[in-house]
Design a protein around this motif. Structure first.
Motif, PDB file in Angstrom:
ATOM      1  N   VAL A  74      33.909  35.179  47.069  1.00  0.00           N
ATOM      2  CA  VAL A  74      35.306  35.230  46.651  1.00  0.00           C
ATOM      3  C   VAL A  74      35.458  36.237  45.520  1.00  0.00           C
ATOM      4  O   VAL A  74      34.703  36.200  44.543  1.00  0.00           O
ATOM      5  N   SER A  75      36.418  37.150  45.649  1.00  0.00           N
ATOM      6  CA  SER A  75      36.747  38.045  44.532  1.00  0.00           C
ATOM      7  C   SER A  75      38.129  37.667  44.008  1.00  0.00           C
ATOM      8  O   SER A  75      39.018  37.300  44.774  1.00  0.00           O
ATOM      9  N   VAL A  76      38.293  37.759  42.688  1.00  0.00           N
ATOM     10  CA  VAL A  76      39.515  37.268  42.056  1.00  0.00           C
ATOM     11  C   VAL A  76      40.269  38.384  41.345  1.00  0.00           C
ATOM     12  O   VAL A  76      39.701  39.415  40.986  1.00  0.00           O
ATOM     13  N   VAL A  77      41.570  38.139  41.134  1.00  0.00           N
ATOM     14  CA  VAL A  77      42.424  39.061  40.383  1.00  0.00           C
ATOM     15  C   VAL A  77      42.762  38.429  39.040  1.00  0.00           C
ATOM     16  O   VAL A  77      42.494  37.246  38.807  1.00  0.00           O
ATOM     17  N   GLU A  78      43.394  39.209  38.161  1.00  0.00           N
ATOM     18  CA  GLU A  78      43.617  38.744  36.791  1.00  0.00           C
ATOM     19  C   GLU A  78      44.669  37.645  36.687  1.00  0.00           C
ATOM     20  O   GLU A  78      44.754  36.963  35.664  1.00  0.00           O
ATOM     21  N   LYS A  79      45.474  37.443  37.720  1.00  0.00           N
ATOM     22  CA  LYS A  79      46.521  36.430  37.655  1.00  0.00           C
ATOM     23  C   LYS A  79      46.006  35.027  37.956  1.00  0.00           C
ATOM     24  O   LYS A  79      46.767  34.064  37.930  1.00  0.00           O
ATOM     25  N   ILE A  80      44.713  34.879  38.224  1.00  0.00           N
ATOM     26  CA  ILE A  80      44.193  33.593  38.675  1.00  0.00           C
ATOM     27  C   ILE A  80      44.100  32.564  37.554  1.00  0.00           C
ATOM     28  O   ILE A  80      44.242  31.361  37.784  1.00  0.00           O
ATOM     29  N   ASN A  81      43.862  33.000  36.311  1.00  0.00           N
ATOM     30  CA  ASN A  81      43.701  32.056  35.206  1.00  0.00           C
ATOM     31  C   ASN A  81      43.766  32.798  33.878  1.00  0.00           C
ATOM     32  O   ASN A  81      44.054  33.993  33.840  1.00  0.00           O
ATOM     33  N   GLU A  82      43.450  32.083  32.808  1.00  0.00           N
ATOM     34  CA  GLU A  82      43.360  32.669  31.476  1.00  0.00           C
ATOM     35  C   GLU A  82      41.983  32.347  30.919  1.00  0.00           C
ATOM     36  O   GLU A  82      41.689  31.197  30.601  1.00  0.00           O
ATOM     37  N   PRO A  83      41.074  33.335  30.819  1.00  0.00           N
ATOM     38  CA  PRO A  83      39.718  33.053  30.358  1.00  0.00           C
ATOM     39  C   PRO A  83      39.685  32.395  28.979  1.00  0.00           C
ATOM     40  O   PRO A  83      40.465  32.752  28.090  1.00  0.00           O
ATOM     41  N   ARG A  84      38.797  31.444  28.812  1.00  0.00           N
ATOM     42  CA  ARG A  84      38.654  30.720  27.549  1.00  0.00           C
ATOM     43  C   ARG A  84      37.875  31.545  26.525  1.00  0.00           C
ATOM     44  O   ARG A  84      37.094  32.436  26.872  1.00  0.00           O
ATOM     45  N   TYR A  85      38.097  31.222  25.257  1.00  0.00           N
ATOM     46  CA  TYR A  85      37.308  31.824  24.191  1.00  0.00           C
ATOM     47  C   TYR A  85      36.113  30.937  23.898  1.00  0.00           C
ATOM     48  O   TYR A  85      36.247  29.722  23.805  1.00  0.00           O
ATOM     49  N   PRO A  86      34.937  31.504  23.737  1.00  0.00           N
ATOM     50  CA  PRO A  86      33.763  30.692  23.436  1.00  0.00           C
ATOM     51  C   PRO A  86      33.900  30.005  22.077  1.00  0.00           C
ATOM     52  O   PRO A  86      34.328  30.624  21.102  1.00  0.00           O
ATOM     53  N   SER A  87      33.551  28.728  22.022  1.00  0.00           N
ATOM     54  CA  SER A  87      33.539  28.012  20.751  1.00  0.00           C
ATOM     55  C   SER A  87      32.234  28.333  20.015  1.00  0.00           C
ATOM     56  O   SER A  87      31.269  28.817  20.611  1.00  0.00           O
ATOM     57  N   PHE A  88      32.215  28.056  18.712  1.00  0.00           N
ATOM     58  CA  PHE A  88      30.997  28.298  17.934  1.00  0.00           C
ATOM     59  C   PHE A  88      29.838  27.481  18.487  1.00  0.00           C
ATOM     60  O   PHE A  88      28.699  27.969  18.569  1.00  0.00           O
ATOM     61  N   LYS A  89      30.124  26.253  18.903  1.00  0.00           N
ATOM     62  CA  LYS A  89      29.077  25.392  19.461  1.00  0.00           C
ATOM     63  C   LYS A  89      28.480  26.004  20.725  1.00  0.00           C
ATOM     64  O   LYS A  89      27.250  26.014  20.912  1.00  0.00           O
ATOM     65  N   LEU A  90      29.327  26.533  21.602  1.00  0.00           N
ATOM     66  CA  LEU A  90      28.842  27.137  22.846  1.00  0.00           C
ATOM     67  C   LEU A  90      28.105  28.449  22.576  1.00  0.00           C
ATOM     68  O   LEU A  90      27.144  28.777  23.271  1.00  0.00           O
TER      69      LEU A  90
END
Length: 259
Positions: free
Chosen positions: A175-191
């Protein structure tokens, strides 16, 4: 569910990008490397599917030593582990060769679904997903702006100029995706801290049974024939409005064939 996300490190689009005059390949040392933007959407979609269906997310990246930074960034978003395909024989591989190498590397990983961005910002060929599916002998579902898993099947909304088509296939699939599929999360300090301890498997061409006669700049099916640096930006044209400013602008645009 085992999901593999293909991640590519590309030159930062905010910096000047150059080609190496020795072999006309991307000069990666001339700019900072970052995760290809659409790969971040692919990572996010894999994480959302994992949260819904369970399983694990594996990052697969092909690239030189500096690609490790982007792999760690992907792990800090929440992926479980990574595989880094790194071999000098792969340097300068074009899109078809890259798809071949990735397909061979995927042969070392158990997966139900492969997710990747629809294109990269450095090449923009948009053909890797289709070529990869062909090499793997799997169905391809491209330009997805929504992905749903139901048992052993995957269904996507395939973005079109007029809306979307609904496409369905049996797992495993690509599966290839386009930018409208979601909103990428920001990594937390813990992660971010946890990512330093997550396993990264190193693969060479021999480890993935890649035929080196089929990859690399010397064996590429496409080539850069010529290139030149962009000329310095010239000073702009100043229009002093003395009642006819609109006409001057219209004439300028017409002369440049913009209107």
């Amino acid at each position: 569910m085992n999901i593999v996300v293909l991640v590519k490190q590309v030159p930062d689009t905010a910096t000047e990008r150059k080609l190496n005059p020795a072999d006309s390949t991307v000069d990666r040392a001339s700019s900072d490397g970052v995760i290809n933007e659409l790969c971040e959407y692919a990572i996010e979609e894999a994480l959302l599917l994992k949260e819904k269906h369970g399983g694990e997310v594996t990052i697969l990246s092909a690239g030189p030593d500096q690609a490790t930074d982007s792999i760690r960034k992907a792990l800090s978003m929440g992926a479980d582990k990574a595989v880094h395909l790194n071999d000098e024989a792969l340097h300068g591989s074009d899109s078809l060769q890259t798809a071949y190498a990735l397909a061979k590397a995927l042969g070392t990983i158990e997966f139900d679904l492969v997710i990747l961005g629809s294109e990269s910002t450095d090449a923009r060929t948009g053909v890797v997903a289709a070529a990869l599916a062909e090499y793997l002998g799997l169905p391809q579902l491209t330009l997805a702006n929504k992905v749903d898993i139901d048992g052993s099947s995957v269904r996507v909304q395939r973005q079109t100029d007029d809306g979307y088509d609904v496409v369905e296939a049996t797992l495993p699939a690509v599966v290839s995706v386009v930018e409208k599929i979601n909103e990428p999360r920001y990594p937390s300090f813990k992660l971010i801290m946890a990512a330093k301890k997550k396993p990264v498997t190193k693969l060479g061409a021999a480890d993935a049974a890649i035929d080196t006669a089929l990859v690399g700049v010397a064996n590429a099916t496409t080539a850069v024939v010529d290139f030149a640096e962009a000329p310095p930006r010239a000073a702009g044209t100043v229009v002093k409005d003395e009642g006819n400013g609109g006409v001057q602008i219209a004439d300028f645009l017409a002369a440049k064939k913009f209107v």
